[in-house]
Write a protein that holds these residues in place. Structure first.
Motif, PDB file in Angstrom:
ATOM      1  N   PRO A 146       9.300 -17.837  -4.577  1.00 53.65           N
ATOM      2  CA  PRO A 146       8.634 -18.996  -3.967  1.00 53.65           C
ATOM      3  C   PRO A 146       8.284 -20.087  -4.976  1.00 53.65           C
ATOM      4  CG  PRO A 146       7.666 -16.963  -3.161  1.00 53.65           C
ATOM      5  CD  PRO A 146       8.610 -16.582  -4.258  1.00 53.65           C
ATOM      6  N   ASP A 147       7.863 -19.695  -6.186  1.00 58.12           N
ATOM      7  CA  ASP A 147       7.483 -20.715  -7.165  1.00 58.12           C
ATOM      8  C   ASP A 147       8.682 -21.587  -7.547  1.00 58.12           C
ATOM      9  OD1 ASP A 147       8.632 -18.513  -8.434  1.00 58.12           O
ATOM     10  OD2 ASP A 147       7.374 -18.665 -10.205  1.00 58.12           O
ATOM     11  N   TYR A 148       9.857 -21.020  -7.610  1.00 52.79           N
ATOM     12  CA  TYR A 148      11.064 -21.789  -7.921  1.00 52.79           C
ATOM     13  C   TYR A 148      11.383 -22.749  -6.775  1.00 52.79           C
ATOM     14  CZ  TYR A 148      15.797 -22.977  -9.327  1.00 52.79           C
ATOM     15  OH  TYR A 148      16.915 -23.671  -9.683  1.00 52.79           O
ATOM     16  N   SER A 149      11.310 -22.265  -5.540  1.00 52.32           N
ATOM     17  CA  SER A 149      11.584 -23.107  -4.375  1.00 52.32           C
ATOM     18  C   SER A 149      10.608 -24.276  -4.295  1.00 52.32           C
ATOM     19  CB  SER A 149      11.507 -22.290  -3.085  1.00 52.32           C
ATOM     20  OG  SER A 149      12.522 -21.326  -3.056  1.00 52.32           O
ATOM     21  N   VAL A 150       9.346 -24.008  -4.562  1.00 52.07           N
ATOM     22  CA  VAL A 150       8.328 -25.063  -4.510  1.00 52.07           C
ATOM     23  C   VAL A 150       8.579 -26.100  -5.607  1.00 52.07           C
ATOM     24  CG1 VAL A 150       5.869 -25.545  -4.839  1.00 52.07           C
ATOM     25  CG2 VAL A 150       6.590 -23.668  -3.363  1.00 52.07           C
ATOM     26  N   SER A 151       8.944 -25.665  -6.808  1.00 51.19           N
ATOM     27  CA  SER A 151       9.192 -26.625  -7.890  1.00 51.19           C
ATOM     28  C   SER A 151      10.428 -27.468  -7.593  1.00 51.19           C
ATOM     29  CB  SER A 151       9.321 -25.917  -9.245  1.00 51.19           C
ATOM     30  OG  SER A 151      10.495 -25.128  -9.292  1.00 51.19           O
ATOM     31  N   GLU A 152      11.460 -26.873  -7.000  1.00 49.39           N
ATOM     32  CA  GLU A 152      12.656 -27.636  -6.618  1.00 49.39           C
ATOM     33  C   GLU A 152      12.309 -28.668  -5.542  1.00 49.39           C
ATOM     34  OE1 GLU A 152      15.962 -27.571  -7.837  1.00 49.39           O
ATOM     35  OE2 GLU A 152      14.888 -26.514  -9.421  1.00 49.39           O
ATOM     36  N   THR A 153      11.502 -28.277  -4.580  1.00 53.92           N
ATOM     37  CA  THR A 153      11.091 -29.195  -3.529  1.00 53.92           C
ATOM     38  C   THR A 153      10.298 -30.359  -4.123  1.00 53.92           C
ATOM     39  OG1 THR A 153      11.044 -27.417  -1.921  1.00 53.92           O
ATOM     40  CG2 THR A 153       9.794 -29.391  -1.369  1.00 53.92           C
ATOM     41  N   ALA A 154       9.398 -30.063  -5.045  1.00 59.40           N
ATOM     42  CA  ALA A 154       8.610 -31.111  -5.691  1.00 59.40           C
ATOM     43  C   ALA A 154       9.516 -32.078  -6.462  1.00 59.40           C
ATOM     44  CB  ALA A 154       7.576 -30.491  -6.624  1.00 59.40           C
ATOM     45  N   LEU A 155      10.512 -31.555  -7.176  1.00 55.70           N
ATOM     46  CA  LEU A 155      11.432 -32.414  -7.916  1.00 55.70           C
ATOM     47  C   LEU A 155      12.196 -33.335  -6.970  1.00 55.70           C
ATOM     48  CD1 LEU A 155      12.922 -33.252 -10.504  1.00 55.70           C
ATOM     49  CD2 LEU A 155      14.515 -31.392 -10.037  1.00 55.70           C
ATOM     50  N   LEU A 214      10.320 -41.887  -6.288  1.00 55.28           N
ATOM     51  CA  LEU A 214      10.630 -42.843  -7.354  1.00 55.28           C
ATOM     52  C   LEU A 214      11.747 -43.788  -6.950  1.00 55.28           C
ATOM     53  CD1 LEU A 214      10.397 -40.595 -10.539  1.00 55.28           C
ATOM     54  CD2 LEU A 214       8.853 -42.448  -9.880  1.00 55.28           C
ATOM     55  N   ALA A 215      12.753 -43.260  -6.248  1.00 52.31           N
ATOM     56  CA  ALA A 215      13.848 -44.108  -5.785  1.00 52.31           C
ATOM     57  C   ALA A 215      13.321 -45.222  -4.880  1.00 52.31           C
ATOM     58  CB  ALA A 215      14.890 -43.262  -5.056  1.00 52.31           C
ATOM     59  N   SER A 228      16.247 -52.397  -8.771  1.00 47.25           N
ATOM     60  CA  SER A 228      17.646 -51.943  -8.839  1.00 47.25           C
ATOM     61  C   SER A 228      17.831 -50.741  -9.763  1.00 47.25           C
ATOM     62  CB  SER A 228      18.564 -53.088  -9.276  1.00 47.25           C
ATOM     63  OG  SER A 228      18.487 -54.151  -8.362  1.00 47.25           O
ATOM     64  N   ILE A 229      16.828 -49.860  -9.783  1.00 47.29           N
ATOM     65  CA  ILE A 229      16.909 -48.636 -10.575  1.00 47.29           C
ATOM     66  C   ILE A 229      17.191 -47.475  -9.629  1.00 47.29           C
ATOM     67  CG2 ILE A 229      15.633 -47.032 -12.053  1.00 47.29           C
ATOM     68  CD1 ILE A 229      14.047 -49.473 -13.067  1.00 47.29           C
ATOM     69  N   LEU A 230      18.257 -46.734  -9.918  1.00 48.39           N
ATOM     70  CA  LEU A 230      18.633 -45.583  -9.116  1.00 48.39           C
ATOM     71  C   LEU A 230      17.955 -44.332  -9.661  1.00 48.39           C
ATOM     72  CD1 LEU A 230      22.498 -46.166  -8.884  1.00 48.39           C
ATOM     73  CD2 LEU A 230      20.705 -47.029  -7.368  1.00 48.39           C
TER      74      LEU A 230
END
Length: 84
Positions: A6-15, A22-23, A30-32
């Protein structure tokens, strides 16, 4: 949000959420902004059994060299959009 700890899934979701946020915030300049999954790469830290560093880096290079008309706010693996 697949299988795995779960901790990996949560960190991926946050990223992914951060990339999307940010996009949206940087679009006016005009920053991707995208998140890139290099895949499971064989490194000194991870050990053998993954893809080569060159193969893992290719998707990152693709994202870093996108033209101004490229995608933004997405999650990619090997230059292909990945649903999350």
């Amino acid at each position: 949000m697949g299988a795995g700890p779960p901790d990996y899934s949560v960190s991926e979701t946050a990223l992914n959420a951060l990339a999307r946020r940010l996009a949206a915030d940087l679009a006016k300049d005009s920053i991707l902004v995208n998140a890139v999954d290099p895949g499971c790469v064989a490194t000194d830290m991870r050990g053998e059994g993954g893809r080569s560093v060159c193969d893992g880096a290719s998707g990152i290079v693709w994202a870093a060299t996108l033209g101004s008309d490229g995608p933004t706010g997405g999650f990619f693996h090997d230059g292909k959009s990945v649903a999350w």
